[in-house]
Design an enzyme around this catalytic site. Structure first.
Site, PDB file in Angstrom:
ATOM      1  N   PHE A 105      10.725  -0.266   3.026  1.00  0.00           N
ATOM      2  CA  PHE A 105      10.760  -0.417   1.570  1.00  0.00           C
ATOM      3  C   PHE A 105      10.583  -1.877   1.141  1.00  0.00           C
ATOM      4  CE2 PHE A 105      13.532   3.345   2.127  1.00  0.00           C
ATOM      5  CZ  PHE A 105      13.021   4.203   1.168  1.00  0.00           C
ATOM      6  N   THR A 158       2.754   2.440  -3.289  1.00  0.00           N
ATOM      7  CA  THR A 158       2.743   2.702  -4.722  1.00  0.00           C
ATOM      8  C   THR A 158       1.420   3.322  -5.176  1.00  0.00           C
ATOM      9  OG1 THR A 158       2.713   1.535  -6.850  1.00  0.00           O
ATOM     10  CG2 THR A 158       2.010   0.271  -4.962  1.00  0.00           C
ATOM     11  N   ASP A 159       1.461   3.978  -6.345  1.00  0.00           N
ATOM     12  CA  ASP A 159       0.219   4.510  -6.922  1.00  0.00           C
ATOM     13  C   ASP A 159      -0.643   3.392  -7.508  1.00  0.00           C
ATOM     14  OD1 ASP A 159       1.766   3.875  -9.149  1.00  0.00           O
ATOM     15  OD2 ASP A 159       1.579   5.832 -10.116  1.00  0.00           O
ATOM     16  N   GLU A 160      -0.060   2.193  -7.679  1.00  0.00           N
ATOM     17  CA  GLU A 160      -0.819   1.113  -8.339  1.00  0.00           C
ATOM     18  C   GLU A 160      -2.013   0.649  -7.519  1.00  0.00           C
ATOM     19  OE1 GLU A 160       1.226  -1.959 -10.350  1.00  0.00           O
ATOM     20  OE2 GLU A 160       2.834  -0.644 -10.988  1.00  0.00           O
ATOM     21  N   TYR A 184       0.445  -7.966  -7.381  1.00  0.00           N
ATOM     22  CA  TYR A 184       1.380  -7.032  -6.728  1.00  0.00           C
ATOM     23  C   TYR A 184       0.614  -5.888  -6.075  1.00  0.00           C
ATOM     24  CZ  TYR A 184       4.370  -2.922  -6.312  1.00  0.00           C
ATOM     25  OH  TYR A 184       4.991  -1.782  -5.835  1.00  0.00           O
ATOM     26  N   LYS A 188       0.127  -4.839  -2.105  1.00  0.00           N
ATOM     27  CA  LYS A 188       0.537  -3.538  -1.548  1.00  0.00           C
ATOM     28  C   LYS A 188      -0.684  -2.849  -0.917  1.00  0.00           C
ATOM     29  CE  LYS A 188       4.015  -1.670  -1.656  1.00  0.00           C
ATOM     30  NZ  LYS A 188       5.227  -1.690  -0.771  1.00  0.00           N
TER      31      LYS A 188
HETATM   32  P1  NAD Z   1      13.188  -3.816  -5.346  1.00  0.00           P
HETATM   33  O1  NAD Z   1      12.490  -5.036  -5.813  1.00  0.00           O
HETATM   34  O2  NAD Z   1      14.254  -3.220  -6.194  1.00  0.00           O
HETATM   35  O3  NAD Z   1      13.846  -4.073  -3.919  1.00  0.00           O
HETATM   36  C1  NAD Z   1      13.168  -4.743  -2.893  1.00  0.00           C
HETATM   37  C2  NAD Z   1      14.167  -5.037  -1.777  1.00  0.00           C
HETATM   38  O4  NAD Z   1      13.461  -5.687  -0.715  1.00  0.00           O
HETATM   39  C3  NAD Z   1      15.303  -5.975  -2.203  1.00  0.00           C
HETATM   40  O5  NAD Z   1      16.527  -5.506  -1.714  1.00  0.00           O
HETATM   41  C4  NAD Z   1      14.930  -7.305  -1.561  1.00  0.00           C
HETATM   42  O6  NAD Z   1      16.054  -8.101  -1.246  1.00  0.00           O
HETATM   43  C5  NAD Z   1      14.203  -6.834  -0.304  1.00  0.00           C
HETATM   44  N1  NAD Z   1      13.252  -7.828   0.208  1.00  0.00           N
HETATM   45  C6  NAD Z   1      12.316  -8.517  -0.496  1.00  0.00           C
HETATM   46  N2  NAD Z   1      11.648  -9.368   0.315  1.00  0.00           N
HETATM   47  C7  NAD Z   1      12.156  -9.179   1.567  1.00  0.00           C
HETATM   48  C8  NAD Z   1      11.855  -9.732   2.838  1.00  0.00           C
HETATM   49  N3  NAD Z   1      10.903 -10.683   2.983  1.00  0.00           N
HETATM   50  N4  NAD Z   1      12.574  -9.326   3.901  1.00  0.00           N
HETATM   51  C9  NAD Z   1      13.548  -8.392   3.766  1.00  0.00           C
HETATM   52  N5  NAD Z   1      13.884  -7.841   2.587  1.00  0.00           N
HETATM   53  C10 NAD Z   1      13.185  -8.222   1.490  1.00  0.00           C
HETATM   54  O7  NAD Z   1      12.034  -2.753  -5.050  1.00  0.00           O
HETATM   55  P2  NAD Z   1      12.015  -1.177  -5.286  1.00  0.00           P
HETATM   56  O8  NAD Z   1      11.641  -0.909  -6.681  1.00  0.00           O
HETATM   57  O9  NAD Z   1      13.244  -0.607  -4.704  1.00  0.00           O
HETATM   58  O10 NAD Z   1      10.758  -0.798  -4.374  1.00  0.00           O
HETATM   59  C11 NAD Z   1      10.920  -0.533  -2.987  1.00  0.00           C
HETATM   60  C12 NAD Z   1       9.565  -0.211  -2.386  1.00  0.00           C
HETATM   61  O11 NAD Z   1       8.998   0.923  -3.045  1.00  0.00           O
HETATM   62  C13 NAD Z   1       8.544  -1.339  -2.530  1.00  0.00           C
HETATM   63  O12 NAD Z   1       7.785  -1.388  -1.361  1.00  0.00           O
HETATM   64  C14 NAD Z   1       7.684  -0.905  -3.718  1.00  0.00           C
HETATM   65  O13 NAD Z   1       6.388  -1.420  -3.607  1.00  0.00           O
HETATM   66  C15 NAD Z   1       7.704   0.601  -3.544  1.00  0.00           C
HETATM   67  N6  NAD Z   1       7.546   1.377  -4.787  1.00  0.00           N
HETATM   68  C16 NAD Z   1       8.317   1.110  -5.888  1.00  0.00           C
HETATM   69  C17 NAD Z   1       8.184   1.905  -7.022  1.00  0.00           C
HETATM   70  C18 NAD Z   1       9.035   1.677  -8.245  1.00  0.00           C
HETATM   71  O14 NAD Z   1       8.771   2.281  -9.285  1.00  0.00           O
HETATM   72  N7  NAD Z   1      10.052   0.835  -8.195  1.00  0.00           N
HETATM   73  C19 NAD Z   1       7.244   2.935  -7.048  1.00  0.00           C
HETATM   74  C20 NAD Z   1       6.449   3.159  -5.902  1.00  0.00           C
HETATM   75  C21 NAD Z   1       6.621   2.376  -4.785  1.00  0.00           C
HETATM   76  O1  DAU Z   2       3.599   2.764 -10.441  1.00  0.00           O
HETATM   77  C1  DAU Z   2       4.536   2.345  -9.488  1.00  0.00           C
HETATM   78  C2  DAU Z   2       5.014   0.961  -9.826  1.00  0.00           C
HETATM   79  O2  DAU Z   2       5.876   1.087 -10.951  1.00  0.00           O
HETATM   80  C3  DAU Z   2       5.737   0.266  -8.673  1.00  0.00           C
HETATM   81  O3  DAU Z   2       4.844   0.093  -7.618  1.00  0.00           O
HETATM   82  C4  DAU Z   2       6.306  -1.073  -9.129  1.00  0.00           C
HETATM   83  O4  DAU Z   2       7.058  -1.652  -8.083  1.00  0.00           O
HETATM   84  C5  DAU Z   2       7.204  -0.834 -10.322  1.00  0.00           C
HETATM   85  O5  DAU Z   2       7.691  -2.062 -10.802  1.00  0.00           O
HETATM   86  C6  DAU Z   2       6.446  -0.099 -11.432  1.00  0.00           C
HETATM   87  O6  DAU Z   2       5.416  -0.941 -11.991  1.00  0.00           O
HETATM   88  P1  DAU Z   2       5.128  -1.000 -13.581  1.00  0.00           P
HETATM   89  O7  DAU Z   2       4.457  -2.266 -13.890  1.00  0.00           O
HETATM   90  O8  DAU Z   2       4.488   0.261 -14.031  1.00  0.00           O
HETATM   91  O9  DAU Z   2       6.678  -0.982 -14.094  1.00  0.00           O
HETATM   92  P2  DAU Z   2       7.404  -1.784 -15.275  1.00  0.00           P
HETATM   93  O10 DAU Z   2       8.745  -1.154 -15.444  1.00  0.00           O
HETATM   94  O11 DAU Z   2       7.324  -3.256 -15.099  1.00  0.00           O
HETATM   95  O12 DAU Z   2       6.526  -1.392 -16.558  1.00  0.00           O
HETATM   96  C7  DAU Z   2       6.359  -0.030 -16.944  1.00  0.00           C
HETATM   97  C8  DAU Z   2       5.426  -0.020 -18.143  1.00  0.00           C
HETATM   98  O13 DAU Z   2       6.121  -0.585 -19.262  1.00  0.00           O
HETATM   99  C9  DAU Z   2       4.185  -0.873 -17.968  1.00  0.00           C
HETATM  100  O14 DAU Z   2       3.101  -0.244 -18.625  1.00  0.00           O
HETATM  101  C10 DAU Z   2       4.520  -2.187 -18.662  1.00  0.00           C
HETATM  102  C11 DAU Z   2       5.459  -1.747 -19.765  1.00  0.00           C
HETATM  103  N1  DAU Z   2       6.504  -2.722 -20.142  1.00  0.00           N
HETATM  104  C12 DAU Z   2       7.273  -3.279 -19.166  1.00  0.00           C
HETATM  105  C13 DAU Z   2       8.272  -4.181 -19.485  1.00  0.00           C
HETATM  106  C14 DAU Z   2       9.116  -4.814 -18.396  1.00  0.00           C
HETATM  107  C15 DAU Z   2       6.730  -3.024 -21.491  1.00  0.00           C
HETATM  108  O15 DAU Z   2       6.050  -2.488 -22.389  1.00  0.00           O
HETATM  109  N2  DAU Z   2       7.724  -3.915 -21.797  1.00  0.00           N
HETATM  110  C16 DAU Z   2       8.497  -4.528 -20.852  1.00  0.00           C
HETATM  111  O16 DAU Z   2       9.365  -5.361 -21.204  1.00  0.00           O
END
Ligand code: NAD
Ligand code: DAU
Length: 378
Positions: A105, A158-160, A184, A188
């Site tokens: 992760f 991620t889907d991004e 980002y 990925k």
């Molecule tokens: P997050 O930013 O909340 O957590 C990331 C974690 O990784 C943290 O605990 C951080 O301390 C740790 N980390 C960062 N750099 C590190 C390193 N060099 N070595 C060891 N640990 C490290 O992220 P998240 O939202 O929980 O996402 C987790 C994974 O899922 C990521 O790979 C992200 O790309 C993927 N993902 C996230 C989402 C989403 O919506 N949040 C969606 C799809 C995929």
């Molecule tokens: O699609 C999966 C991704 O979703 C993950 O891979 C990423 O780790 C995760 O951060 C997330 O990315 P997004 O950029 O989609 O998430 P975020 O919550 O930053 O933003 C969601 C949407 O809302 C995006 O279209 C930007 C918008 N936004 C975000 C913030 C922080 C706003 O309009 N206002 C804001 O203040």
């Protein structure tokens, strides 16, 4: 040498425990288990399996051991503070723990931060994943044939990586071409390609999941949903980028965790699986829904109705217009399905944030305040 001296104390503690799996099943190593999805995964794992789990996390601003307070009392759980890019640390951990899987992760995960400073994204997401793959390969090569077959390297992505959809385009499938648009998503995508290459070139048994936007407990409030909940509670503006019509496909974090567990147990090496909640929403719809929930659940807040706080702000550079995930493959082939609808998951999430004031106070100090001040000041 400098770097080595920084190897944390906990590492040595863990090595002393080497090989002592308490007579239980083989360990699974997770990276980034103190972050949002990782900590949900660790808690879910301990609650639904018998297998020990070791969490390797650097504890960046996004990592929080508070999320794992209940896990820390479980003898099956170990924590090691360290960087996935520290090859010696990773090699020693794999040697001592002898895991049957690595669930990866750890990443820098916030798109806006990647726009302001992409270096850490390349360092962790690309170079860090590369180092982890190399050490996993060395470890895997030395396993006996049986253990080799069982081993999995599960890469959480991620889907991004697929880029941006038009309003009538079909949802992303596993065969959609990669077209990442932010530092980002590019980092990925690079890591996904490396993972793929380690299967094709070295036969390392990898599986990759590409998931849509997660929401739920323990999400750091730089991301849209927790940011809006917190600001609405405090009576400060709810920043909506651009026209608010960008679309994201939301999944409750618990459903993502179940998907990762399913892929770990049943996924085929070399395959990728798209994971989504079939919940496409525009950002403004999401913000309005949060406001309505707070009107009902937190009616004595400073500003009521909460949607009076909605403020349209400057758009994110290169902002992807629409994401949508076709999760048909994992549903058909592995029998996974999300349990939560967006309405049920969002209600749970708002309730969780309302009930966890101490967690919020802790994570919204220090580096969080600095980020908000810098990012929303323009
Ligand atoms: P997050 O930013 O909340 O957590 C990331 C974690 O990784 C943290 O605990 C951080 O301390 C740790 N980390 C960062 N750099 C590190 C390193 N060099 N070595 C060891 N640990 C490290 O992220 P998240 O939202 O929980 O996402 C987790 C994974 O899922 C990521 O790979 C992200 O790309 C993927 N993902 C996230 C989402 C989403 O919506 N949040 C969606 C799809 C995929
Ligand atoms: O699609 C999966 C991704 O979703 C993950 O891979 C990423 O780790 C995760 O951060 C997330 O990315 P997004 O950029 O989609 O998430 P975020 O919550 O930053 O933003 C969601 C949407 O809302 C995006 O279209 C930007 C918008 N936004 C975000 C913030 C922080 C706003 O309009 N206002 C804001 O203040």
């Amino acid at each position: 040498m400098e770097e080595r001296n920084k190897t944390p104390r906990l590492f040595f503690f863990t090595i002393e425990l080497a090989g002592t799996n308490h007579g239980m099943e083989e360990t699974v190593v997770v990276t980034g288990g103190a972050g949002f999805i990782g900590s949900n995964f660790v808690l879910d794992w301990l609650g639904s399996t018998k297998t020990p789990i070791l969490n390797l996390d650097k504890l960046t601003y996004a990592g929080n051991l508070r999320n794992l307070e209940s896990a820390s009392k479980d003898p099956r759980y170990k924590f090691v503070q360290g960087d996935i890019g520290d090859r010696e640390l990773v090699a020693n951990l794999l040697k001592s723990e002898r895991p049957r899987a690595i669930v990866h992760f750890a990443a820098e995960s916030h798109v806006d931060r990647s726009i302001h400073g992409p270096d850490d994204f390349v360092r962790t997401n690309v170079n860090g994943t590369f180092g982890l793959l190399e050490e996993a390969r060395a470890y895997w090569l030395a396993l006996d044939e049986d253990a080799k077959k069982r081993f999995r390297f599960l890469h959480v992505s991620t889907d991004e990586v697929y880029g941006s959809l038009g309003p009538n385009d079909p949802a992303f499938s596993e065969t959609t071409g990669y077209a990442p648009n932010s530092p980002y998503s590019a980092s990925k995508a690079a890591s996904d390609h490396l993972v793929r290459a380690y299967f094709h070139t070295y036969s390392l048994p990898v599986v990759t999941t590409n998931c849509s936007n997660n929401y739920g407990p323990y999400q750091f409030p730089e991301k849209l949903i927790p940011l809006v909940i917190l600001n609405a509670k405090r009576g400060t503006s709810l920043p909506v980028y651009g026209d608010g019509k960008n679309v994201r496909d939301w999944i409750y974090v618990g459903d993502h965790c179940t998907a990762v567990r399913t892929v770990l147990e049943k996924g085929s090496p070399g395959q990728t699986y798209n994971v989504g909640g079939r919940s496409e929403k525009t950002n403004i719809e999401v913000v309005e829904m949060i406001c309505s929930l707070l009107d009902e659940l937190s009616p004595s807040d400073l500003v009521i109705p909460h949607n009076k706080l909605i403020t349209y702000v400057q758009d994110r550079p290169g902002h992807d217009r629409r994401y949508a995930i076709d999760s048909g493959k994992i549903e058909r082939e592995l029998g996974w399905k999300p349990k939560e609808t967006f309405a049920s998951g969002l209600r749970k999430t708002v309730e969780w944030y309302l009930a966890h004031q101490a967690w919020i106070e802790e994570v919204t100090s220090g580096s969080y305040r600095q980020w908000i001040a810098e990012h929303y000041s323009a």
